[in-house]
Design an enzyme around this catalytic site. Structure first.
Site, PDB file in Angstrom:
ATOM      1  N   LYS A  62       0.907  -1.306  -0.016  1.00  0.00           N
ATOM      2  CA  LYS A  62       0.040   0.041   0.086  1.00  0.00           C
ATOM      3  C   LYS A  62       0.836   1.076   0.061  1.00  0.00           C
ATOM      4  O   LYS A  62       1.874   1.299   0.789  1.00  0.00           O
ATOM      5  CB  LYS A  62      -0.764   0.004   1.083  1.00  0.00           C
ATOM      6  CG  LYS A  62      -2.078   1.027   1.381  1.00  0.00           C
ATOM      7  CD  LYS A  62      -2.823   0.947   2.446  1.00  0.00           C
ATOM      8  CE  LYS A  62      -4.150   2.152   2.377  1.00  0.00           C
ATOM      9  NZ  LYS A  62      -5.045   2.060   3.455  1.00  0.00           N
ATOM     10  N   SER A 118     -10.058   2.095   2.272  1.00  0.00           N
ATOM     11  CA  SER A 118      -9.060   2.932   1.494  1.00  0.00           C
ATOM     12  C   SER A 118      -7.811   1.892   0.558  1.00  0.00           C
ATOM     13  O   SER A 118      -7.291   2.426  -0.002  1.00  0.00           O
ATOM     14  CB  SER A 118      -8.282   3.800   2.312  1.00  0.00           C
ATOM     15  OG  SER A 118      -7.309   3.235   3.114  1.00  0.00           O
ATOM     16  N   SER A 178     -10.595   0.059   6.361  1.00  0.00           N
ATOM     17  CA  SER A 178      -9.868   0.066   5.134  1.00  0.00           C
ATOM     18  C   SER A 178      -9.308  -1.164   4.699  1.00  0.00           C
ATOM     19  O   SER A 178      -8.635  -1.226   3.675  1.00  0.00           O
ATOM     20  CB  SER A 178      -8.699   0.993   5.110  1.00  0.00           C
ATOM     21  OG  SER A 178      -9.575   2.323   4.819  1.00  0.00           O
TER      22      SER A 178
HETATM   23  N1  GLN Z   1     -13.571   4.796   5.084  1.00  0.00           N
HETATM   24  C1  GLN Z   1     -12.962   5.269   6.475  1.00  0.00           C
HETATM   25  C2  GLN Z   1     -12.620   6.812   6.299  1.00  0.00           C
HETATM   26  O1  GLN Z   1     -12.865   7.278   5.146  1.00  0.00           O
HETATM   27  C3  GLN Z   1     -12.046   4.474   7.021  1.00  0.00           C
HETATM   28  C4  GLN Z   1     -10.674   4.762   6.380  1.00  0.00           C
HETATM   29  C5  GLN Z   1      -9.594   3.878   6.722  1.00  0.00           C
HETATM   30  O2  GLN Z   1      -9.905   2.836   7.260  1.00  0.00           O
HETATM   31  N2  GLN Z   1      -8.340   4.461   6.442  1.00  0.00           N
HETATM   32  O3  GLN Z   1     -12.260   7.263   6.965  1.00  0.00           O
END
Ligand code: GLN
Length: 490
Positions: free
Chosen positions: A76, A156, A180
């Site tokens: 990532k 994400s 995410s």
């Molecule tokens: N979808 C969530 C957010 O937008 C979680 C994102 C994440 O876990 N990095 O914050």
């Protein structure tokens, strides 16, 4: 070979049926062929990957291999990796080449001997559930490839999940602040694990919300995740929130019987708001667990409906502070023209950050400001405690908590992009786990009528990763959802 398990790849490498260089080439070729359509990778450097593969082959020949040596994986783009561009999905870091490695990278590359295939796409600064906020463009869900529709891979860690689902990499690293790892794993038919907060070092992982961020693996099976977590986890003095605990073998419980296992079903995860097809698949998984000898108990998480609102105070508050370092002076994009220092800050940040990141910074600065701190930030912290207490109560009655990972399967690109609240609700079942700091997993448990994967979530008590992985493994021994792959990619 492309969809082989890590154990199979490890055995093939050890038996010299294939070299790491050959294996790495196969994935690089597939990336070259399929990535233009999927956009899972932001940065690929074949020479760099092949050099690492050559080193791995030398290490294998010298008898110094670990079980993961020579196996490729996708990283990532939130992990700083020496000599690789590290963008975090943002224009702000478009030209950033890290001078050092994140601890996760050191552990996977140097200690375990894995071969990085490149850096994968993600929502900008990990803020999103669809990978649509990336400055480097949206990622296509491989399960919708060739259907005429473009669907999101989740976010994400959307690039991580799309890369593994499409066979561009056998596994990937991810991070999970509010879902995410688990939500993209669910939307792409994969297995992903977010460990207990503090188990994996955050050093060199670009911070979004420091009290919630945690790295973990995304792969095809619980067994693969166990191998990867064993390599990723461990105390790190460079991260003050890293927990000083003995090194663990997370595969040690795999194969243990699930007889007598107490599975807790929170009524709050089985109410309205979840697609009927997702719910039906989760119910079948419960039946499968009963057949494996598990007992079902009803539990309550009465404050779980407050998790999304509390998270959208706490996470932006921490983000507004973490992202203040990107000022165009010490870090990040610098505007080409400006009048004075304030103008430099203003223009650099206005140009470098995308809309969702700006929204979070504004919310965060607001909830932390004088006069609002007590009303928002402090209240959210109190809710966070109540949510952790709810889980503590529930775990007095059960060993593991089960429910859906995400209320829907992969949605269409653009479907939720204009409505932040709808997007935020994608994580309605995952966020409470981060607020409490617990380990959580997602694993595939079926498909909807359109052939899109459905994810099952398992939540464990603190430091119960080994058992959690076995609970997922037991299900994967009895089912084959995790062995299905998207069609039309060859
Ligand atoms: N979808 C969530 C957010 O937008 C979680 C994102 C994440 O876990 N990095 O914050």
């Amino acid at each position: 070979m492309i969809y082989a398990s890590l154990k199979e790849l490890s055995a093939a490498l050890a038996a010299r049926k294939i070299s790491s260089v050959e294996l790495t080439r196969r994935y690089l070729e597939r990336i070259e062929r399929l990535n233009p359509a999927l956009n899972a990778f932001i940065t690929v450097d074949a020479e760099k990957s092949l050099a690492a593969a050559r080193d791995a082959d030398t290490r294998i020949a010298a008898g110094k291999a670990t079980p993961l040596t020579g196996i490729p994986l996708a990283q990532k783009d939130i992990f700083c990796a020496k000599g690789w561009r590290t963008t975090c999905g943002s224009k702000m870091l478009e030209n950033f080449i890290s001078p050092y490695d994140a601890t996760v990278i050191v552990k996977l590359e140097q200690d375990a001997g894995m071969v990085s295939l490149g850096k994968v796409n993600m929502d900008e600064f990990a803020m999103g559930s669809s990978n649509e906020t990336s400055y480097y463009g949206a990622v296509q869900n491989p399960w919708a490839h060739g259907s005429g529709e473009t669907r999101v891979p989740g976010g994400s860690s959307g690039g991580s999940a799309a890369a593994v689902a499409a066979g561009l990499a056998p596994a990937a690293s991810g991070t999970d602040t509010g879902g995410s790892i688990r939500q993209p794993a669910a939307l792409c038919g994969l297995t992903g694990l977010k460990p207990t907060y503090g188990v994996v070092s955050r050093y060199g992982m670009i911070a979004f919300a420091s009290s919630l961020d945690q790295a973990g693996p995304i792969a095809h099976s619980a067994e693969d995740c166990a191998l990867l977590l064993t390599a990723m986890a461990g105390f790190d003095e460079k991260d003050s929130t890293s927990l000083e605990r003995p090194q663990e073998d997370y595969a040690r419980a795999l194969g243990q019987s699930l007889k007598g296992l107490k599975i807790g079903l929170p009524q709050e995860f089985f109410g309205d708001g979840c697609d009927a097809e997702v719910m039906a698949a989760v119910q079948s998984a419960i039946e499968a667990y009963k057949n494996l000898g598990a007992e079902i108990v009803e539990v309550k998480l009465p404050n779980s409906h407050l998790s999304v609102p509390a998270y959208y105070v706490i996470a932006p508050a921490e983000a507004s502070s973490n992202l203040s370092r990107f000022d165009g002076v010490r870090y990040g994009h610098r505007a080409a023209e400006y009048d004075d220092l304030n103008d430099l800050y203003r223009k650099s940040r206005a140009q470098g950050f995308g809309a969702e990141v700006k929204r979070r910074i504004l919310i965060g600065a607001y909830v932390l400001s004088h006069g609002y701190y007590d009303a928002y930030y402090l209240q959210a912290q109190r809710i966070r405690r109540l949510i952790a207490d709810d889980f503590a109560q529930a775990f007095k009655q059960c060993d593991v908590i089960l429910g859906p990972t995400s209320p829907t399967t992969a949605f269409k690109q653009g479907e939720k992009a204009a409505d932040p609240v709808q997007m935020y609700l994608s994580d309605i079942y995952t966020i409470a786990v981060n607020l409490a700091g617990l380990p959580g997993m997602s694993l595939p448990c079926g498909f909807d009528k359109q052939g899109l994967p459905i994810g099952l979530q398992l939540i464990g008590n603190y430091f119960d990763e080994a058992r959690l992985l076995n609970i997922a493994h037991g299900y994967q021994q009895a089912t084959d959802w995790h062995k299905r792959h998207p069609a039309g990619l060859d």
